[in-house]
Design an enzyme around this catalytic site. Structure first.
Site, PDB file in Angstrom:
ATOM      1  N   ASP A  29    -127.449 -17.085  15.450  1.00 34.44           N
ATOM      2  CA  ASP A  29    -126.770 -17.504  14.203  1.00 34.44           C
ATOM      3  C   ASP A  29    -126.003 -15.932  13.839  1.00 34.44           C
ATOM      4  OD1 ASP A  29    -126.423 -20.165  13.331  1.00 34.44           O
ATOM      5  OD2 ASP A  29    -128.800 -19.668  12.770  1.00 34.44           O
ATOM      6  N   LYS A  49    -128.736 -16.580  -3.087  1.00 34.88           N
ATOM      7  CA  LYS A  49    -128.043 -16.811  -1.561  1.00 34.88           C
ATOM      8  C   LYS A  49    -126.906 -17.430  -1.573  1.00 34.88           C
ATOM      9  CE  LYS A  49    -129.211 -18.763   2.810  1.00 34.88           C
ATOM     10  NZ  LYS A  49    -130.379 -19.301   3.585  1.00 34.88           N
ATOM     11  N   ASP A 100    -120.142 -20.585  13.195  1.00 37.82           N
ATOM     12  CA  ASP A 100    -120.729 -19.340  13.466  1.00 37.82           C
ATOM     13  C   ASP A 100    -122.302 -19.380  14.134  1.00 37.82           C
ATOM     14  OD1 ASP A 100    -121.689 -20.216  11.353  1.00 37.82           O
ATOM     15  OD2 ASP A 100    -121.843 -18.262  10.252  1.00 37.82           O
TER      16      ASP A 100
END
Length: 1279
Positions: free
Chosen positions: A968, A1037, A1196
């Site tokens: 990742d 986050k 991604d």
């Protein structure tokens, strides 16, 4: 002689053909034909006298009156134009010419009535609304004025004349250098005498200068704009010296939807054999000057192809005359039809063919273009070639494939240096691949597939068997009722509009067999959710099903299946494991094979017009109407003791959505109960929903690739959004090679099912599910919806009533969510169970930003934790010396623990919990269940099973592993921003800099926000004191992750508010104030950490705002050459009228409308970053394929075998550095200036705004001094 003359000569050779009276006055008069040179005067004189007879009407004015009326209108136009210019020059007011409406009589048409000067809505649009056709509401309200078009043409003509006469054109650079540069250059206007007696318009003695230059003129770029040299601009020039006009700019662009509907209608008539209906429709629109503009050249080509099949030269000639009268220009498909007709007609003279070929070349085409670009069906290619070889016996279409290389410097080495490259093979023999192709072809030809439901694995009770028997009997009766109702409706539609030529749905109901429509309706009935569906969504789904069946049927009729099979059999030789290794890419091999067979048989691509969304909804609405009227069941079917009466199965009702009344289709509760208690054992899907049984057809162009027969778009978009496809077709094919090859590489990855894990999941699914484990429970576990009983309980207060309403809405929402999740899981697990013993492939396409997606929607590796867990690579590879370590590290990553720990620490932690790992693998449901308490439980369990098998093998280095290991990116959006801005601090926080331990940007932001809070708390700020102890990584986050993708402070506040509400100890009365405070602190923290990021984001946002304000949509080209355009436009309503209800479709992506400034500016920064991360992924995919790796991605997140993780990481870092070593922002700036520097407006205010926009676009934000080469050393860049 023109092509019209050639066709007239053919008619003379084949005998006199009587003309139909409906063909229009121009077709009835041979004198006009003689004037054009088609018929000799002496020949015209010999014709029967009746041919020259004219039918006059008292409504048609005499010729002298008509001329006088036209002369007066022209005089009025001059007066109006002069007055407008005078008012503008005096600065009195801003006159909008488009608001003045006049109806101009077309030149050359003597028989048109002025209709008493009353402005009317075009009859075609009004008739279309009556007949149930899609009508643009804007077109019904206003209509473009004819005299405005005359003014624009005259201005363009004068502008070009002046531009040629001027020796030294004015340079915009000199304007920009002076303070007065923002003013419009002086202009000479026409003036009108103020005397009441004098009405003579004074014309200027000299031509009026045009500034800025007129459209099409070569323009210079201001000197002070940096990096705008001629050489730089040439980098973006493909075929022309100036940019191509924006999409939607052109003749009759506002009638595009109606033109599209008309083309589809004619194609449907031809495909269903309703030739007379198509002919009447064409004449109906052609003979009326207002309706004629709704006919595009494609409409005439459709009819030409029809008559070409019959070899009727007279009909082809007549259509060429109509094309000339309509003012349209013939294209390649027009000449294709003409030459095909000449090839079929045995009596056609070679002189006619020669003149046709001469006219084709005169129009700028070539025969090679015709054979290369046109789509041929059946024996059309042979007939065209036969006609050409009649006059050119030695002609053969060129089959040479020009191996042009993609112009992007990022892939120059990939395509040019192949001396030692050998691309990998699939682990299948040639015979196996050819057999798999046959299975896939039969499945797609059937268009639908029926599979077993995973719920069928449960034992069937007597009650379920009884319910299934009842349901089967009811469906048998429904089939008969629907079939008869469909036939009756077709009889009614066949007679309506039969003589008038107006459009209706009859041809679309004749494209398939009647039984196929009935099957589509019954399949749609089983998919209706218990709470119902909006009419638009339900109708659109049915319309899409009809369209897909129709396209597959058309491909089968064109006889392209045999040719496709021949090419695929030879293509499979490249992929087979025992074939010789070579350096040829799959796309290149397919193109070469197709070129070798280009001179025989039909084309593999289809040129059928894509049905617009409005048409699919109208067709679907008609089918829904039949279902509502005909589908009935007895009310006592579940309780025989009750009264027996027929009740409808579906109800058409209205509900409110956001203060808008919308049509709604709701199933009867008895039907819902019957379906739920029957627990059917079969599920039906369209063939494209199932993964492919053979490797996909490689993408070779924007029009061809992926499935064998099922229609697929290269670039997925909303229904009706065509600007993306148009933009792709404008590109040179070689510029898309890298994008196409990366999609082919992703699609060629073979998959298989993890059967032991699938069985565990299905057992829990059938045992009431488990919400904690992300397996939705059945509807029997749904909460009961409370019923309002206000009348029965008069003592209920208003507050209690409101609470009951809220409880009811909450329960309804919960039930709808449970049903949606349950059905999604049922579809995914059933498809996976169907493929459990098979190897399969996922064909890929992309969105408009370049992000790739697998085409099958229900089951793929982009799905949930459950879907990803049961997928494995079909090809296995030995683990090697470090493979087992990577499996263990991957397991720790899936748990969500040790995120800030080094790889060594993660590996050590995995070794310390080996007992839990082995216990989870051996006894997943009866042991310690360690795997259930992690972030991704099912993927973690699958990894535990793989580790257990590898660690217990005699030699784990030789253990064949099929398990995909993930790597990742660390907040990938911020990584791209940090690389663009060369931010040292930002690059360090997102792991672009090598560090001993991974940096967690979310924790860093949380720590900095805590420092801000502590300072404010010391100053006595109340909310800062309340937040003590509640600021952590979890709270900030989501906001940090999405701020790079354009989230606003308002959206960030909602995200933080949601996190605070999930914290049990936090006082709820401070949630709003705390979220408002925290979102400001998060943005301030990011601004300090990523200074370059904020500057770049602001520059992109402001650039998009000015571009959209100028009336253009934002476009750019990715570093790999993919063109991108943002499909955000002002909304418009399209009115659809049907027997059920009138429907207004809200369309926000019509490129003919002005852009939505707010959406354009807010979406540009995140979309631009998404286009960069997709470019990085595609580069990694290409170079991994070159290195022989198995590679797939979830945006991604990159997947490969455990043994090749190190190699993939190296390639990933190298391609990121290569990508950002390009001057991305500078290239973007130059492209934007080049793209939007044409046609500066003539108004003072708009001219100044245009100059301001160009100056901003040329001012690239400054960057820092971060060394990109350090990324290659960063272990935790992707980890």
């Amino acid at each position: 002689m023109s092509l019209l003359g050639a066709c007239a000569l053919a008619r003379r050779l084949s005998g006199r053909v009587p003309l139909q009276s409906r063909a229009g006055g121009a077709l009835q008069c041979p004198v006009r034909a003689a004037a054009r040179g088609d018929v000799r005067p002496e020949r015209a004189a010999e014709m029967p006298r009746t041919v020259f007879r004219r039918n006059y009407s008292p409504l048609i004015p005499k010729k002298e009156d008509d001329r006088m009326r036209v002369w007066k209108q022209h005089q009025l136009l001059d007066v109006l134009e002069a007055r407008i210019q005078q008012l503008q020059s005096d600065g009195i007011l801003d006159v909008k010419q488009a608001e003045v409406q006049l109806l101009k009589v077309p030149q050359g048409v003597e028989g048109c009535s002025a209709t008493k000067g009353v402005k009317k809505v075009p009859k075609c649009a009004a008739d279309a609304a009556k007949e149930g056709e899609a009508v643009d509401v804007a077109l019904l309200k206003t209509y473009p004025s004819r005299w405005i078009e005359k003014l624009k043409k005259e201005k363009n003509r004068m502008g070009k004349k002046v531009h040629v006469q001027q020796n030294a054109p004015q340079n915009p650079a000199t304007i920009a250098a002076e303070p007065e540069s923002l003013k419009r250059p002086s202009t000479t206007f026409k003036t009108i005498s103020k005397s009441k007696k004098s009405k003579v318009v004074k014309k200027p003695a000299h031509p009026r200068p045009v500034a800025p230059p007129s459209k099409g003129a070569q323009e210079k770029v201001p000197d002070e704009v940096p990096a705008l040299s001629v050489n730089v601009l040439k980098d973006f020039e493909l075929e022309e010296s100036t940019p191509k006009p924006p999409l939607g700019v052109g003749k009759d662009s506002r009638c595009g939807d109606t033109q599209l509907n008309l083309c589809c209608y004619l194609e449907a008539c031809v495909a269903s054999g309703n030739v007379d209906r198509a002919q009447r429709c064409l004449f109906y629109h052609h003979r009326h000057i207002l309706r004629r503009k709704l006919l595009s050249i494609s409409a005439y080509n459709t009819m030409m192809r029809l008559w070409a099949k019959k070899g009727s030269l007279s009909q082809i000639g007549r259509l060429f005359v109509m094309v000339e009268e309509a003012g349209l220009k013939s294209n390649l498909r027009t000449y294709q039809a003409a030459l095909e007709c000449m090839g079929r007609n045995q009596s056609c003279s070679p002189r006619v063919i020669a003149r046709c070929l001469q006219q084709l070349k005169k129009d700028g085409f070539s025969l090679d273009d015709l054979f290369r670009q046109c789509a041929f069906r059946q024996d059309e290619r042979e007939m065209v070639l036969k006609a050409v070889q009649t006059v050119e016996p030695g002609f053969q279409p060129s089959t040479d494939v020009a191996h042009r290389i993609c112009s992007s410097p990022l892939v120059q080495d990939f395509y040019s240096q192949r001396d030692e490259v050998r691309f990998p093979k699939l682990d299948f023999s040639l015979a196996e691949l050819q057999e798999r192709f046959g299975h896939q072809l039969r499945m797609e030809q059937a268009t639908t597939i029926t599979i077993d439901s995973v719920e069928a694995s449960k034992s069937i009770t007597d009650h379920q068997a009884k319910m299934r028997e009842l349901l089967e009997g009811v469906r048998s009766r429904w089939q008969k009722d629907l079939l008869q109702a469909l036939k009756d409706s077709k009889v009614i539609l066949a007679h309506s509009g039969k003589k008038s030529g107006k459009m209706n749905l009859y041809p679309y109901l004749c494209l398939l067999d009647d039984q196929e429509y009935v099957d589509i309706m019954l399949q749609g009935l089983s998919e209706v959710p218990p709470n119902g569906e909006t009419l638009i969504m339900f109708a659109s789904t049915l319309g899409h099903k009809v369209y897909n069946k129709y396209i597959i049927q058309q491909k089968s009729r064109s006889q392209m299946v045999g040719k496709l099979q021949n090419i695929y059999d030879r293509y499979a030789e490249l992929l087979a494991k025992h074939s010789e290794k070579c350096d040829v890419l799959p796309r290149e091999h397919w193109v070469q094979l197709e070129a070798e067979m280009m001179n025989c048989g039909p084309s593999l691509t289809s040129d059928d017009t894509l049905w617009p969304q409005s048409l699919m909804i109208l067709l679907g609405t008609h089918l829904v109407d039949l279902m509502v009227q005909e589908l009935k069941l007895f009310s006592n079917i579940l309780n025989p003791g009750e009264a027996k009466k027929l009740i409808p199965v579906l109800y058409h009702m209205y509900t409110f959505r956001s203060n808008r009344q919308v049509g709604f289709i709701k199933p009867h509760p008895i039907l819902i109960q019957l379906l739920s208690e029957a627990v059917e054992s079969k599920l039906s899907f369209e063939s494209y929903v199932i993964p492919m049984l053979c490797p996909p057809v490689p993408w070779t162009s924007p029009k061809f690739g992926a499935y064998l027969l099922s229609p697929t778009k290269l670039m997925r978009a909303e229904d009706g959004a065509v600007q993306h496809q148009l933009l792709l077709e404008r590109c040179r094919n070689e510029d898309l090679h890298a994008v196409l090859d990366s999609l082919n590489q992703l699609g060629n990855c073979a998959w298989q099912i993890n059967k032991p894990l699938l069985d565990i999941i299905i057992s829990i699914f059938n045992d009431k599910g488990n919400e904690k484990m992300k397996i939705p429970p059945p509807m029997s576990e749904a909460p009961e919806i409370p019923r309002l009983s206000f009348h029965s309980d008069p003592l209920c207060s208003s507050s209690e009533q409101a609470q009951l309403k809220r409880d009811m809405l909450k329960a309804k929402k919960k039930v709808a969510e449970m049903h949606s999740l349950r059905m999604s899981a049922l579809y995914a697990l059933s498809i996976a169970n169907h493929m459990r013993d098979k190897v399969f492939w996922f064909p890929h396409n992309m969105d408009f930003r370049g992000r790739t997606y697998p085409c099958p929607p229900y089951f793929n590796h982009l799905g949930s934790d459950v879907a990803r867990a049961i997928l494995m690579f079909a090809e296995g590879k030995p683990l090697g010396p470090h493979g087992l370590d990577w499996l263990k590290i991957h397991l720790v990553n899936l748990t969500g623990l040790k995120k800030r720990s080094s790889l060594a620490v993660r590996l050590e932690y995995a070794n310390s919990i080996m007992e839990d790992i082995l216990d989870s693998a051996d006894r997943p449901l009866t042991g310690k269940k360690w795997w259930m308490n992690v972030d991704e439980p099912w993927q973690a369990l699958a990894c535990c099973m793989e580790i257990a098998k590898a660690s217990r093998s005699p030699d784990h280095t030789r253990f064949i592993s099929h398990f995909p290991v993930h790597q990742d990116g660390s907040c990938n959006g911020l990584q791209h921003y940090a690389a663009l801005g060369r931010d040292v601090i930002g690059a360090t926080s997102v792991n672009l800099m090598p560090c001993d331990e991974p940096q967690d940007v979310y924790s860093v932001v949380a720590q900095q926000v805590e420092e801000f809070r502590a300072c404010d708390a010391e100053k006595g700020e109340k909310i800062a004191q309340v937040l003590q102890g509640f600021i952590n990584r979890k709270v900030v986050k989501q906001t940090v992750m999405t701020v790079v993708y354009g989230v606003t402070r308002y959206g960030g506040r909602l995200q933080i508010e949601k996190r605070l509400k999930e914290t049990e100890e936090f006082p709820m009365e401070y949630v709003w104030e705390a979220s408002h405070y925290l979102v400001n602190q998060v943005f301030n923290s990011l601004k300090e950490m990523f200074t370059g990021t904020r500057e770049i984001q602001d520059w992109l946002t402001e650039s998009a705002r000015l571009i959209a304000k100028s009336g253009n949509t934002v476009e750019w080209v990715t570093p790999l050459g993919l063109p991108v355009i943002q499909p955000y436009h002002r909304g418009k309503k399209v009115l659809l009228k049907s027997n059920m209800q009138s429907v207004h479709i809200q369309v926000n992506h019509d490129f003919r409308e002005r852009p939505d400034t707010m959406k354009q500016k807010n979406a540009f920064p995140p979309n631009f970053i998404h286009s960069l991360d997709s470019t990085h992924m595609m580069l990694t995919a290409l170079y991994c394929y070159r290195a022989g790796l198995t590679f797939v991605s979830v945006h991604d997140c990159f997947w490969t075998h455990a043994v090749t993780v190190d190699t993939m990481n190296r390639i990933c870092r190298e391609q990121f550095v290569a990508l950002h070593s390009q001057p991305i922002l500078q290239q973007l700036s130059r492209f934007l200036v080049w793209r939007y520097s044409t046609e500066p407006p003539s108004e003072n205010k708009k001219f100044s705004e245009h100059q301001k926009m160009l100056q901003l676009l040329s001012q690239v934000p400054h960057t820092g001094d971060f060394d990109l080469e350090r990324v290659k050393e960063s272990t935790y860049f992707f980890s």
